[in-house]
Scaffold this motif. Structure first.
Motif, PDB file in Angstrom:
ATOM      1  N   GLN A 124       4.149 -43.079 -28.999  1.00 12.32           N
ATOM      2  CA  GLN A 124       4.124 -43.196 -30.459  1.00 12.32           C
ATOM      3  C   GLN A 124       2.814 -43.819 -30.951  1.00 12.32           C
ATOM      4  OE1 GLN A 124       7.702 -45.439 -31.233  1.00 12.32           O
ATOM      5  NE2 GLN A 124       9.033 -43.762 -30.593  1.00 12.32           N
ATOM      6  N   THR A 125       2.365 -44.867 -30.256  1.00  8.40           N
ATOM      7  CA  THR A 125       1.131 -45.544 -30.656  1.00  8.40           C
ATOM      8  C   THR A 125      -0.082 -44.640 -30.481  1.00  8.40           C
ATOM      9  OG1 THR A 125       2.075 -47.679 -30.023  1.00  8.40           O
ATOM     10  CG2 THR A 125      -0.313 -47.582 -30.273  1.00  8.40           C
ATOM     11  N   LEU A 126      -0.141 -43.897 -29.389  1.00  7.14           N
ATOM     12  CA  LEU A 126      -1.271 -43.009 -29.146  1.00  7.14           C
ATOM     13  C   LEU A 126      -1.300 -41.846 -30.128  1.00  7.14           C
ATOM     14  CD1 LEU A 126      -1.397 -42.909 -25.244  1.00  7.14           C
ATOM     15  CD2 LEU A 126      -2.879 -44.194 -26.788  1.00  7.14           C
ATOM     16  N   GLU A 127      -0.145 -41.324 -30.490  1.00  6.63           N
ATOM     17  CA  GLU A 127      -0.099 -40.267 -31.497  1.00  6.63           C
ATOM     18  C   GLU A 127      -0.654 -40.764 -32.830  1.00  6.63           C
ATOM     19  OE1 GLU A 127       3.637 -37.372 -30.184  1.00  6.63           O
ATOM     20  OE2 GLU A 127       3.876 -38.797 -31.838  1.00  6.63           O
ATOM     21  N   THR A 128      -0.287 -41.968 -33.199  1.00  8.66           N
ATOM     22  CA  THR A 128      -0.773 -42.551 -34.452  1.00  8.66           C
ATOM     23  C   THR A 128      -2.278 -42.740 -34.413  1.00  8.66           C
ATOM     24  OG1 THR A 128       1.327 -43.693 -34.836  1.00  8.66           O
ATOM     25  CG2 THR A 128      -0.604 -44.528 -36.005  1.00  8.66           C
ATOM     26  N   ALA A 129      -2.793 -43.243 -33.287  1.00  6.95           N
ATOM     27  CA  ALA A 129      -4.230 -43.479 -33.163  1.00  6.95           C
ATOM     28  C   ALA A 129      -5.017 -42.174 -33.149  1.00  6.95           C
ATOM     29  CB  ALA A 129      -4.519 -44.283 -31.893  1.00  6.95           C
ATOM     30  N   ASP A 130      -4.495 -41.147 -32.502  1.00 14.62           N
ATOM     31  CA  ASP A 130      -5.202 -39.863 -32.448  1.00 14.62           C
ATOM     32  C   ASP A 130      -5.149 -39.133 -33.793  1.00 14.62           C
ATOM     33  OD1 ASP A 130      -6.352 -37.695 -30.408  1.00 14.62           O
ATOM     34  OD2 ASP A 130      -5.014 -36.669 -31.833  1.00 14.62           O
ATOM     35  N   ALA A 131      -4.020 -39.251 -34.479  1.00 14.07           N
ATOM     36  CA  ALA A 131      -3.836 -38.722 -35.839  1.00 14.07           C
ATOM     37  C   ALA A 131      -3.902 -37.192 -35.922  1.00 14.07           C
ATOM     38  CB  ALA A 131      -4.861 -39.335 -36.800  1.00 14.07           C
ATOM     39  N   LYS A 132      -3.700 -36.518 -34.801  1.00 15.77           N
ATOM     40  CA  LYS A 132      -3.650 -35.060 -34.835  1.00 15.77           C
ATOM     41  C   LYS A 132      -2.650 -34.517 -33.810  1.00 15.77           C
ATOM     42  CE  LYS A 132      -6.346 -30.867 -33.951  1.00 15.77           C
ATOM     43  NZ  LYS A 132      -7.651 -30.340 -33.471  1.00 15.77           N
ATOM     44  N   ALA A 133      -2.935 -34.750 -32.549  1.00 10.05           N
ATOM     45  CA  ALA A 133      -2.123 -34.163 -31.483  1.00 10.05           C
ATOM     46  C   ALA A 133      -0.789 -34.892 -31.323  1.00 10.05           C
ATOM     47  CB  ALA A 133      -2.894 -34.189 -30.168  1.00 10.05           C
ATOM     48  N   LYS A 134       0.196 -34.151 -30.852  1.00 10.48           N
ATOM     49  CA  LYS A 134       1.511 -34.711 -30.573  1.00 10.48           C
ATOM     50  C   LYS A 134       1.855 -34.464 -29.101  1.00 10.48           C
ATOM     51  CE  LYS A 134       2.326 -35.788 -34.885  1.00 10.48           C
ATOM     52  NZ  LYS A 134       2.394 -37.214 -35.321  1.00 10.48           N
ATOM     53  N   PHE A 135       2.593 -35.394 -28.528  1.00 14.48           N
ATOM     54  CA  PHE A 135       3.022 -35.238 -27.146  1.00 14.48           C
ATOM     55  C   PHE A 135       4.103 -34.165 -27.048  1.00 14.48           C
ATOM     56  CE2 PHE A 135       1.058 -39.390 -26.690  1.00 14.48           C
ATOM     57  CZ  PHE A 135       0.561 -39.358 -25.390  1.00 14.48           C
ATOM     58  N   LYS A 136       4.007 -33.370 -26.009  1.00 15.40           N
ATOM     59  CA  LYS A 136       5.054 -32.410 -25.669  1.00 15.40           C
ATOM     60  C   LYS A 136       5.780 -32.927 -24.434  1.00 15.40           C
ATOM     61  CE  LYS A 136       2.663 -28.411 -27.579  1.00 15.40           C
ATOM     62  NZ  LYS A 136       2.108 -27.045 -27.297  1.00 15.40           N
ATOM     63  N   GLU A 137       7.106 -32.914 -24.477  1.00 14.11           N
ATOM     64  CA  GLU A 137       7.888 -33.483 -23.382  1.00 14.11           C
ATOM     65  C   GLU A 137       8.434 -32.401 -22.461  1.00 14.11           C
ATOM     66  OE1 GLU A 137      10.543 -36.992 -23.869  1.00 14.11           O
ATOM     67  OE2 GLU A 137      12.140 -35.573 -23.337  1.00 14.11           O
ATOM     68  N   ASP A 138       8.345 -32.699 -21.191  1.00 10.42           N
ATOM     69  CA  ASP A 138       8.878 -31.829 -20.150  1.00 10.42           C
ATOM     70  C   ASP A 138       9.803 -32.672 -19.285  1.00 10.42           C
ATOM     71  OD1 ASP A 138       9.311 -29.827 -18.338  1.00 10.42           O
ATOM     72  OD2 ASP A 138       7.350 -29.975 -17.364  1.00 10.42           O
ATOM     73  N   THR A 139      11.096 -32.432 -19.383  1.00  9.07           N
ATOM     74  CA  THR A 139      12.072 -33.168 -18.588  1.00  9.07           C
ATOM     75  C   THR A 139      12.322 -32.409 -17.282  1.00  9.07           C
ATOM     76  OG1 THR A 139      13.140 -33.974 -20.599  1.00  9.07           O
ATOM     77  CG2 THR A 139      14.395 -34.139 -18.552  1.00  9.07           C
ATOM     78  N   TRP A 140      12.341 -33.142 -16.186  1.00  7.73           N
ATOM     79  CA  TRP A 140      12.453 -32.486 -14.885  1.00  7.73           C
ATOM     80  C   TRP A 140      13.394 -33.247 -13.952  1.00  7.73           C
ATOM     81  CZ3 TRP A 140      10.653 -35.787 -11.077  1.00  7.73           C
ATOM     82  CH2 TRP A 140       9.780 -36.802 -11.498  1.00  7.73           C
ATOM     83  N   ASN A 141      13.901 -32.546 -12.969  1.00  2.84           N
ATOM     84  CA  ASN A 141      14.754 -33.132 -11.942  1.00  2.84           C
ATOM     85  C   ASN A 141      14.087 -32.986 -10.582  1.00  2.84           C
ATOM     86  OD1 ASN A 141      17.037 -33.828 -13.630  1.00  2.84           O
ATOM     87  ND2 ASN A 141      17.471 -31.634 -13.750  1.00  2.84           N
TER      88      ASN A 141
END
Length: 299
Positions: free
Chosen positions: A19-36
């Protein structure tokens, strides 16, 4: 504190950091990949790319368990067969050569025979070293270390200098930071006290790096500085593939290759006998890639 509680705290840490890095970058968003993981457990890989500041980065959470391969048992000199491991690891590769690469990880390892330990670290890899920035980075780490144990900063700073060192190049990866492993009651601290130290190091990362990102991201750069960045990224790849124990552990325990190798930069260069002009900014940085520098004295 149980292993499940520790894993939950690490999962929450991943949330805070992304969340903090998204705010600082102000453009890109993290994409999540859940794995087993086939052998037991799994994780969440969160990837960010093509941002205003971050060209590529990853913040991984994992909580895995199962049988230890014999090669790991031999390396760790243990007899117990079953393990549990959880942690958060991250790497950020910025677009601008004046924004440093950064790495951080915090982890917990437990055996079914009751033995356990914590590990982790955080280090900064500037493409061009700013002594004052390095001093501020180390001072922030020292404040947390000193809060928990008077010997932590000195010991862990030296450990980082030794660990993040490219032996085949005879140079440190960057300006270092702290590195620690196998922390348990032998430190004189309780399990909860050690965990509090580890989680505070994890929580320090996001605001500390966000400040560095935003300070440097608007600096202009030229083709030579970008070229130097790509060659310095090459050193990062060399370390991660040839020397990093975390990478090796992940591979040896049949970890998920995509998550393990998310630390690789998006672009990199190697040039045979790359020439560095004497007294250039690049030359000045190379001459500071040494063990034992007291960075705090530059504050």
């Amino acid at each position: 504190m149980t292993k499940e509680q520790i894993a939950d705290q690490f999962k929450a840490l991943q949330n805070t950091i992304t969340q903090t890095l998204e705010t600082a970058d102000a453009k890109a968003k993290f994409k999540e990949d859940t794995w087993n993981r086939e052998g037991g457990g799994g994780g969440r890989s969160r990837i960010i790319a093509n941002g205003n500041i971050i060209e590529k980065g990853g913040v991984n959470f994992s909580a895995v368990h199962g049988r230890l391969p014999q090669k790991i048992k031999s390396k760790l000199k243990i007899e117990c067969d079953d393990f549990f491991a959880t942690g958060v690891s991250l790497i950020m590769h910025p677009e601008n050569p004046h924004v440093p690469i950064v790495h951080m990880n915090v982890r917990y390892f437990e055996l079914t025979d009751g033995n356990y330990w914590f590990g982790g670290g955080i280090d900064l890899t500037p493409i061009y070293i700013d002594k004052k920035e390095a001093a501020d980075f180390h001072q922030a780490l020292k404040l947390i270390c000193d809060k928990h144990h008077p010997e932590f900063y000195s010991k862990f700073k030296t450990w980082a200098d030794d660990y993040f060192f490219l032996t085949h190049r005879n140079e440190t990866r960057g300006v270092g930071g702290i590195f620690f492993d196998h922390l348990n009651e032998s430190t004189g601290l309780s399990k909860n006290e050690i965990f509090n130290f580890v989680i505070e190091i994890g929580q320090l990362f996001a605001p500390l790096y966000a400040k560095i990102m935003t300070k440097n991201a608007k600096k202009s750069y030229n083709a030579q500085e970008k070229d130097w960045q790509l060659h310095r990224r090459g050193r990062y790849v060399e370390f991660n593939l040839l020397q990093d124990k975390g990478t090796r552990f992940g591979i040896d325990t049949n970890g998920r290759a995509e998550s393990i190798l998310v630390s690789m930069p998006p672009e990199v260069k190697w040039t045979y006998q790359y020439e560095i002009e004497a007294n250039s900014p690049e030359d000045k940085t190379i001459k500071l890639l040494k063990k034992g520098i007291n960075w705090i004295e530059y504050s």
